[in-house]
Enzyme design. Sequence first.
Site, PDB file in Angstrom:
ATOM      1  N   GLY A   1     -46.302  76.416  -1.908  1.00  0.00           N
ATOM      2  CA  GLY A   1     -45.843  75.458  -2.893  1.00  0.00           C
ATOM      3  C   GLY A   1     -44.340  75.357  -3.031  1.00  0.00           C
TER       4      GLY A   1
ATOM      5  N   HIS B   1     -36.232  59.420 -25.238  1.00  0.00           N
ATOM      6  CA  HIS B   1     -37.110  59.461 -26.410  1.00  0.00           C
ATOM      7  C   HIS B   1     -36.309  59.547 -27.703  1.00  0.00           C
ATOM      8  CE1 HIS B   1     -40.901  60.007 -28.455  1.00  0.00           C
ATOM      9  NE2 HIS B   1     -40.467  61.113 -29.030  1.00  0.00           N
TER      10      HIS B   1
ATOM     11  N   ASP C   1     -44.867  53.548 -35.309  1.00  0.00           N
ATOM     12  CA  ASP C   1     -44.698  54.544 -36.375  1.00  0.00           C
ATOM     13  C   ASP C   1     -43.378  54.262 -37.079  1.00  0.00           C
ATOM     14  OD1 ASP C   1     -42.534  55.940 -34.977  1.00  0.00           O
ATOM     15  OD2 ASP C   1     -44.102  56.715 -33.675  1.00  0.00           O
TER      16      ASP C   1
ATOM     17  N   LYS D   1     -49.086  56.328 -39.505  1.00  0.00           N
ATOM     18  CA  LYS D   1     -49.988  57.205 -38.752  1.00  0.00           C
ATOM     19  C   LYS D   1     -49.738  58.642 -39.145  1.00  0.00           C
ATOM     20  CE  LYS D   1     -47.181  58.173 -34.651  1.00  0.00           C
ATOM     21  NZ  LYS D   1     -47.061  58.078 -33.190  1.00  0.00           N
TER      22      LYS D   1
ATOM     23  N   ARG E   1     -50.057  62.716 -37.557  1.00  0.00           N
ATOM     24  CA  ARG E   1     -50.128  63.472 -36.300  1.00  0.00           C
ATOM     25  C   ARG E   1     -50.280  64.947 -36.628  1.00  0.00           C
ATOM     26  NH1 ARG E   1     -48.589  62.469 -31.133  1.00  0.00           N
ATOM     27  NH2 ARG E   1     -47.507  60.543 -31.675  1.00  0.00           N
TER      28      ARG E   1
ATOM     29  N   ASP F   1     -42.571  50.377 -27.987  1.00  0.00           N
ATOM     30  CA  ASP F   1     -42.423  51.832 -27.963  1.00  0.00           C
ATOM     31  C   ASP F   1     -41.660  52.221 -26.710  1.00  0.00           C
ATOM     32  OD1 ASP F   1     -42.665  54.396 -28.914  1.00  0.00           O
ATOM     33  OD2 ASP F   1     -44.850  54.426 -28.952  1.00  0.00           O
TER      34      ASP F   1
ATOM     35  N   ASP G   1     -48.311  57.388 -23.117  1.00  0.00           N
ATOM     36  CA  ASP G   1     -48.839  58.549 -22.396  1.00  0.00           C
ATOM     37  C   ASP G   1     -50.368  58.430 -22.324  1.00  0.00           C
ATOM     38  OD1 ASP G   1     -49.343  60.949 -21.183  1.00  0.00           O
ATOM     39  OD2 ASP G   1     -48.216  62.166 -22.581  1.00  0.00           O
TER      40      ASP G   1
ATOM     41  N   GLY H   1     -53.241  56.900 -27.038  1.00  0.00           N
ATOM     42  CA  GLY H   1     -53.933  57.035 -28.316  1.00  0.00           C
ATOM     43  C   GLY H   1     -53.196  56.339 -29.444  1.00  0.00           C
ATOM     44  N   THR H   2     -51.878  56.552 -29.521  1.00  0.00           N
ATOM     45  CA  THR H   2     -51.074  55.913 -30.559  1.00  0.00           C
ATOM     46  C   THR H   2     -51.094  54.396 -30.418  1.00  0.00           C
ATOM     47  OG1 THR H   2     -49.597  57.801 -30.860  1.00  0.00           O
ATOM     48  CG2 THR H   2     -48.729  55.640 -31.455  1.00  0.00           C
TER      49      THR H   2
END
Length: 327
Positions: A47, A139, A179, A203, A205, A231, A235, A238-239
């Site tokens: 690897g 982010h 959010d 929301k 979390r 956004d 990923d 879900g959000t």
Amino acid sequence: MTGITTTDGEKRLVLASGRAHPELAQDVAEHLGVELLPTTAYDFANGEIYVRFGESVRGADAFVLQSHCAPINQWIMEQLLMVDAMKRASAKTITVIAPFYGYARQDKKHRGREPISARLMADLFLTAGADRIMSVDLHAAQTQGFFDGPVDHLWAQPILVEYVRTRVDTSNVTVVSPDAGRIRVAEQWAAKLGGGPLAFVHKTRDIHSPNKAVANRVVGDVEGRSCVIVDDLIDTAGTIAGAVRVVLEAGAKDVIVAATHGVLSDPAIERLQSCGAREVIITDTLPVAEERRFPQLTVLSIAPLLARAIREVFDDGSVTSLFDGNA
């Protein structure tokens, strides 16, 4: 020799790419009008990764591009090794281009005894030999402060907004933040789309459970309006899927989702296909395999933006000028 050399021969640009997203690197090279630096890269049986450049980079301004997609740790390690190879080959400057900055979401401690992984990433690249980092839609903007050197924080918003304007009636648009924490970004979007109203999804979390959030209700005027949920990344979706459902239940006419980074970890594809969004728009900062694409998905090219930013850095110009001085 590969790359761009100034007419006086004083400066030379070379662009090298890892193996994570070769299509993006090739597109960037074409927009720059250069060939990618010949590079050998492969994995040993255990690897470990081997890299070597096929041409001299002595005295060159080197740009090392790698998308931090799955398997993310492998591609980060490969980029670190490429930077180290550039340093040991006497490149004059080394710019790390990470369109999606790995570990960017771990930018602070939520609880004791946690790492600040985004800071560690910056330290690793600095130690490897990077002089500069270039990324798209971090982010959190303060992540720029983790690296002890220049950071070019590029925005995909102009590319996304230009496309979204062709897909909606701007007189009847509400921009929705998934959010409360991204209201500032939604405000910028709303201004670009004609100054319509804002809304956000309330929301909750659980910090003990990764990738889990519950959309409760929408705050703002969405009834009868076309809604654009914005956004930085998607990923597991879900959000975003929860936000789409809540907005539609509140009476929205239809919903478009726009995000810069399509991480799209399972079960994102299934969620996005079934959530009710009319269209899901992302850029190609991360690769999206053909078998993971679906009818509602639109992927926009980030290569022109990266190429322009690279050229501005090489020419000692202004990266901020690419965003009307607002970046």
